[in-house]
Design an enzyme around this catalytic site. Sequence first.
Site, PDB file in Angstrom:
ATOM      1  N   GLY A 114       0.963  -1.458   0.028  1.00 37.64           N
ATOM      2  CA  GLY A 114       0.518  -0.058   0.065  1.00 37.64           C
ATOM      3  C   GLY A 114       0.287   1.292  -0.311  1.00 37.64           C
ATOM      4  O   GLY A 114       1.942   1.264   0.718  1.00 37.64           O
ATOM      5  N   ARG A 142      12.859   9.907  -2.895  1.00 37.65           N
ATOM      6  CA  ARG A 142      14.122  11.213  -3.031  1.00 37.65           C
ATOM      7  C   ARG A 142      15.521  11.578  -2.385  1.00 37.65           C
ATOM      8  O   ARG A 142      16.332  12.179  -3.067  1.00 37.65           O
ATOM      9  CB  ARG A 142      13.460  12.595  -2.646  1.00 37.65           C
ATOM     10  CG  ARG A 142      14.457  14.432  -2.822  1.00 37.65           C
ATOM     11  CD  ARG A 142      12.746  15.782  -1.890  1.00 37.65           C
ATOM     12  NE  ARG A 142      13.751  16.373  -2.673  1.00 37.65           N
ATOM     13  CZ  ARG A 142      14.498  16.556  -1.312  1.00 37.65           C
ATOM     14  NH1 ARG A 142      15.012  16.341  -0.511  1.00 37.65           N
ATOM     15  NH2 ARG A 142      15.074  18.433  -1.241  1.00 37.65           N
ATOM     16  N   ARG A 177       0.577  -5.269  -5.397  1.00 35.86           N
ATOM     17  CA  ARG A 177       0.940  -6.328  -4.647  1.00 35.86           C
ATOM     18  C   ARG A 177       1.432  -7.262  -5.347  1.00 35.86           C
ATOM     19  O   ARG A 177       0.698  -8.064  -6.273  1.00 35.86           O
ATOM     20  CB  ARG A 177      -0.349  -6.263  -3.678  1.00 35.86           C
ATOM     21  CG  ARG A 177      -0.645  -5.242  -2.600  1.00 35.86           C
ATOM     22  CD  ARG A 177      -1.712  -5.116  -1.969  1.00 35.86           C
ATOM     23  NE  ARG A 177      -2.274  -4.143  -1.009  1.00 35.86           N
ATOM     24  CZ  ARG A 177      -1.485  -3.673  -0.184  1.00 35.86           C
ATOM     25  NH1 ARG A 177      -0.433  -4.147   0.374  1.00 35.86           N
ATOM     26  NH2 ARG A 177      -2.267  -2.640   0.848  1.00 35.86           N
ATOM     27  N   ASP A 234       5.064  -4.666   6.206  1.00 33.78           N
ATOM     28  CA  ASP A 234       5.753  -6.065   5.583  1.00 33.78           C
ATOM     29  C   ASP A 234       6.295  -6.866   4.921  1.00 33.78           C
ATOM     30  O   ASP A 234       7.177  -7.725   4.477  1.00 33.78           O
ATOM     31  CB  ASP A 234       5.044  -7.002   7.408  1.00 33.78           C
ATOM     32  CG  ASP A 234       5.592  -6.966   8.598  1.00 33.78           C
ATOM     33  OD1 ASP A 234       6.528  -6.453   8.755  1.00 33.78           O
ATOM     34  OD2 ASP A 234       4.246  -7.305   9.530  1.00 33.78           O
ATOM     35  N   THR A 244       4.652   2.633   5.639  1.00 33.56           N
ATOM     36  CA  THR A 244       2.987   2.634   5.051  1.00 33.56           C
ATOM     37  C   THR A 244       2.230   2.910   6.209  1.00 33.56           C
ATOM     38  O   THR A 244       2.985   2.858   7.583  1.00 33.56           O
ATOM     39  CB  THR A 244       2.782   0.815   5.527  1.00 33.56           C
ATOM     40  OG1 THR A 244       1.371   0.262   6.277  1.00 33.56           O
ATOM     41  CG2 THR A 244       4.056   0.454   7.296  1.00 33.56           C
ATOM     42  N   ILE A 245       0.674   3.195   6.178  1.00 33.48           N
ATOM     43  CA  ILE A 245      -0.072   4.762   7.099  1.00 33.48           C
ATOM     44  C   ILE A 245      -0.261   3.538   8.585  1.00 33.48           C
ATOM     45  O   ILE A 245      -0.354   3.665   9.966  1.00 33.48           O
ATOM     46  CB  ILE A 245      -0.892   4.494   6.288  1.00 33.48           C
ATOM     47  CG1 ILE A 245      -2.058   3.362   5.914  1.00 33.48           C
ATOM     48  CG2 ILE A 245      -0.800   5.806   5.240  1.00 33.48           C
ATOM     49  CD1 ILE A 245      -3.107   4.415   5.885  1.00 33.48           C
ATOM     50  N   ASP A 246       0.148   2.563   8.239  1.00 30.77           N
ATOM     51  CA  ASP A 246      -0.585   0.605   9.739  1.00 30.77           C
ATOM     52  C   ASP A 246       0.639   0.933  10.660  1.00 30.77           C
ATOM     53  O   ASP A 246       0.334   0.633  11.961  1.00 30.77           O
ATOM     54  CB  ASP A 246      -0.658  -0.077   9.517  1.00 30.77           C
ATOM     55  CG  ASP A 246      -1.548  -0.930   7.800  1.00 30.77           C
ATOM     56  OD1 ASP A 246      -2.123   0.811   7.575  1.00 30.77           O
ATOM     57  OD2 ASP A 246      -1.437  -1.420   7.181  1.00 30.77           O
ATOM     58  N   ASP A 297       2.689  -1.215  11.443  1.00 33.31           N
ATOM     59  CA  ASP A 297       2.661  -2.216  12.134  1.00 33.31           C
ATOM     60  C   ASP A 297       3.896  -2.959  11.456  1.00 33.31           C
ATOM     61  O   ASP A 297       3.489  -4.112  11.335  1.00 33.31           O
ATOM     62  CB  ASP A 297       1.379  -3.591  11.446  1.00 33.31           C
ATOM     63  CG  ASP A 297       1.739  -2.967   9.841  1.00 33.31           C
ATOM     64  OD1 ASP A 297       2.669  -2.143   9.640  1.00 33.31           O
ATOM     65  OD2 ASP A 297       0.855  -3.608   9.342  1.00 33.31           O
ATOM     66  N   MET A 317      -8.030   2.584   8.924  1.00 33.13           N
ATOM     67  CA  MET A 317      -7.175   1.187   8.689  1.00 33.13           C
ATOM     68  C   MET A 317      -6.397   1.387   9.423  1.00 33.13           C
ATOM     69  O   MET A 317      -6.499   1.289  10.895  1.00 33.13           O
ATOM     70  CB  MET A 317      -6.250   1.654   7.498  1.00 33.13           C
ATOM     71  CG  MET A 317      -7.896   2.257   6.678  1.00 33.13           C
ATOM     72  SD  MET A 317      -6.989   1.885   4.580  1.00 33.13           S
ATOM     73  CE  MET A 317      -7.318   1.193   3.525  1.00 33.13           C
ATOM     74  N   GLY A 318      -5.356   0.281   9.046  1.00 37.98           N
ATOM     75  CA  GLY A 318      -4.211  -0.731  10.624  1.00 37.98           C
ATOM     76  C   GLY A 318      -3.976  -1.876  10.040  1.00 37.98           C
ATOM     77  O   GLY A 318      -3.633  -2.394  10.454  1.00 37.98           O
ATOM     78  N   ARG A 319      -4.711  -2.250   8.732  1.00 43.79           N
ATOM     79  CA  ARG A 319      -5.007  -3.691   8.260  1.00 43.79           C
ATOM     80  C   ARG A 319      -5.208  -4.475  10.285  1.00 43.79           C
ATOM     81  O   ARG A 319      -6.564  -4.644  10.748  1.00 43.79           O
ATOM     82  CB  ARG A 319      -3.751  -3.873   7.935  1.00 43.79           C
ATOM     83  CG  ARG A 319      -3.764  -5.981   7.282  1.00 43.79           C
ATOM     84  CD  ARG A 319      -2.450  -6.124   6.831  1.00 43.79           C
ATOM     85  NE  ARG A 319      -2.369  -5.335   5.694  1.00 43.79           N
ATOM     86  CZ  ARG A 319      -2.710  -5.306   4.629  1.00 43.79           C
ATOM     87  NH1 ARG A 319      -3.292  -6.832   4.042  1.00 43.79           N
ATOM     88  NH2 ARG A 319      -2.278  -4.606   3.491  1.00 43.79           N
ATOM     89  N   GLU A 353     -14.966   8.534  22.414  1.00 49.79           N
ATOM     90  CA  GLU A 353     -15.939   7.748  23.661  1.00 49.79           C
ATOM     91  C   GLU A 353     -15.490   6.668  23.579  1.00 49.79           C
ATOM     92  O   GLU A 353     -15.456   5.990  25.114  1.00 49.79           O
ATOM     93  CB  GLU A 353     -17.764   8.081  23.543  1.00 49.79           C
ATOM     94  CG  GLU A 353     -17.948   9.128  23.619  1.00 49.79           C
ATOM     95  CD  GLU A 353     -17.757  10.623  23.079  1.00 49.79           C
ATOM     96  OE1 GLU A 353     -17.271  10.585  21.560  1.00 49.79           O
ATOM     97  OE2 GLU A 353     -17.607  11.765  23.319  1.00 49.79           O
ATOM     98  N   LYS A 365     -26.060  14.700  25.720  1.00 52.58           N
ATOM     99  CA  LYS A 365     -24.450  14.954  24.634  1.00 52.58           C
ATOM    100  C   LYS A 365     -25.089  15.639  23.158  1.00 52.58           C
ATOM    101  O   LYS A 365     -25.612  14.186  22.619  1.00 52.58           O
ATOM    102  CB  LYS A 365     -23.268  14.029  25.343  1.00 52.58           C
ATOM    103  CG  LYS A 365     -23.122  14.256  26.422  1.00 52.58           C
ATOM    104  CD  LYS A 365     -21.147  13.257  26.195  1.00 52.58           C
ATOM    105  CE  LYS A 365     -20.576  13.526  27.577  1.00 52.58           C
ATOM    106  NZ  LYS A 365     -19.124  12.599  27.836  1.00 52.58           N
ATOM    107  N   GLN A 406      -7.799   7.912   4.028  1.00 52.17           N
ATOM    108  CA  GLN A 406      -6.646   7.885   4.709  1.00 52.17           C
ATOM    109  C   GLN A 406      -5.560   7.869   4.470  1.00 52.17           C
ATOM    110  O   GLN A 406      -3.776   7.765   4.848  1.00 52.17           O
ATOM    111  CB  GLN A 406      -6.964   6.866   5.330  1.00 52.17           C
ATOM    112  CG  GLN A 406      -7.895   6.905   6.328  1.00 52.17           C
ATOM    113  CD  GLN A 406      -8.324   5.423   7.233  1.00 52.17           C
ATOM    114  OE1 GLN A 406      -7.986   5.408   8.492  1.00 52.17           O
ATOM    115  NE2 GLN A 406      -8.857   4.715   6.528  1.00 52.17           N
ATOM    116  N   ARG A 407      -5.166   6.812   2.974  1.00 54.21           N
ATOM    117  CA  ARG A 407      -3.421   6.639   1.820  1.00 54.21           C
ATOM    118  C   ARG A 407      -2.988   7.623   1.733  1.00 54.21           C
ATOM    119  O   ARG A 407      -1.968   8.144   0.973  1.00 54.21           O
ATOM    120  CB  ARG A 407      -3.664   5.942   1.335  1.00 54.21           C
ATOM    121  CG  ARG A 407      -3.246   4.386   2.262  1.00 54.21           C
ATOM    122  CD  ARG A 407      -2.657   2.995   1.952  1.00 54.21           C
ATOM    123  NE  ARG A 407      -3.443   2.963   0.222  1.00 54.21           N
ATOM    124  CZ  ARG A 407      -3.720   1.762  -0.061  1.00 54.21           C
ATOM    125  NH1 ARG A 407      -3.724   0.573   0.842  1.00 54.21           N
ATOM    126  NH2 ARG A 407      -3.529   1.771  -1.100  1.00 54.21           N
TER     127      ARG A 407
END
Length: 319
Positions: free
Chosen positions: A12, A22, A73, A104, A126-128, A130, A170-172, A188, A214, A252-253
Site C-alpha cells: 500500500g 528522493r 501487491r 512487512d 506504510t500508514i498502518d 505495523d 485503517m491499520g490492517r 467516546e 451530549k 487515509q492513504r
Amino acid sequence: MVKRIAVLTSGGDAPGMNAAIRVCIRAGLYYGKEMYVVYDGYKGLVEGDIHQVTKDFTSDIINRGGTVIRTSRLPEFKDPKVVAKAVQQIHDYEIDAVIGIGGDGTYHGLEALAKQGVNVIGIPGTIDNDVASTDETIGFSTALNTICDCVDKIKDTSSSHQRCSIIEVMGRYCGDLAIFSSIAEAAEMTMTYDHPVGEVELFKKLRKIKAQKKSHAVVIVSENLLDVNYLAKRIEEETGFETKAEILGRLQRGGSPSAADRILASRLGSHAVELIVNEKFNRVVGIKDNKVVDFDIHEALDMPRDIHINLLKLIDMLQ
Ligand code: F6P
C-alpha cells in the site's frame, strides 16, 4: 564495491514514500553511485521496468502523496520461480543493491531476494505503523492527521443531528491509527484487537451518553474487526441513539505528507544509503527512541510488535 543502487516501493502506498525515494536518490548520487528506480514494485522488478535516474527526477516530489514510482501487491512473489526472474533482472541490469520501501510484505520480498544473494535494505513505509523494527513508519503521521481532519468534520454534522458515529479506520490488523486518533479526537469508545469492547459495555456507555443529552458520540473502530454497518444498526436497536457508520477507507492513504513524515523519510532514507555505502547489507532501518537504527532483516521480521499498553491505559482513563 557497490556501483548501482535500485529503489522500489511496494504494498500500500503511504504519504512520505516520495520523500524517501528522493533522499535515497540524492544520497546515492552524493556518494557517487548510479541510481535506478523500479516501477510498480516487485512486478516491475520481475518485468525489468528499471530505469536510471538523475537528481532532476527528485525535484518537486517531497510534498506529493502516493509514490511517483508506483506500487503494487504481488502475492506471486512468494513463488521462488518469480523471485528467480527478479534476480535475473537485477543481474542483467548489474544492480548491486536494492532498497525496498514498504511494510512487512515488502520486507518479506526483500528477504526472499537476500536469500538469493541480492544485497537489500528495507525502509518502513506504510500508514498502518505495523512494522515491529521501528517506533514509527513513514505515512503514519500523515494518515493520523487525515483521520483527525475527517473526524472533526464528521463531528460537525453528527453534533448538529445528535448522532452517534461509528468510524472505521485503517491499520490492517494493527490498532495504532485507531488508538492514536481516539486520543487526539477524544473518542467516546475505541475498539481494536488489543482493546476489545463487548456489546454490553458499548451499549451501556452509549445509553448513558444519550441520557446526558451530549451532542454526539464517536466510536473509533479498527478495520477488519467487525462490520461497522451492522454495529450501527445494533446500537440504534439497543440504545435508540441514531447512529451512522463511516468507513474512511483509502482517503487515509492520500494527501501531501506531513512535515514529520518528510523528515522521518529523509532520516531513514539517508541511513539506508549509508548502510549500502558501508557495505552493510540485508538490513532494515527504523526509528527507536528518536534515534535512527538498523536491524538484520531476518531478525526484524521475527520481532514482536509493541502493544502500546500505556496508551491503552490512557484511553481507559480518558473514556
Ligand atoms: O497497508 C496499508 C493498507 O491501507 C491497510 O491499512 C489496508 O488494510 C490495506 O492497505 C488495503 O490495501 P488495498 O488498497 O490494496 O486494498
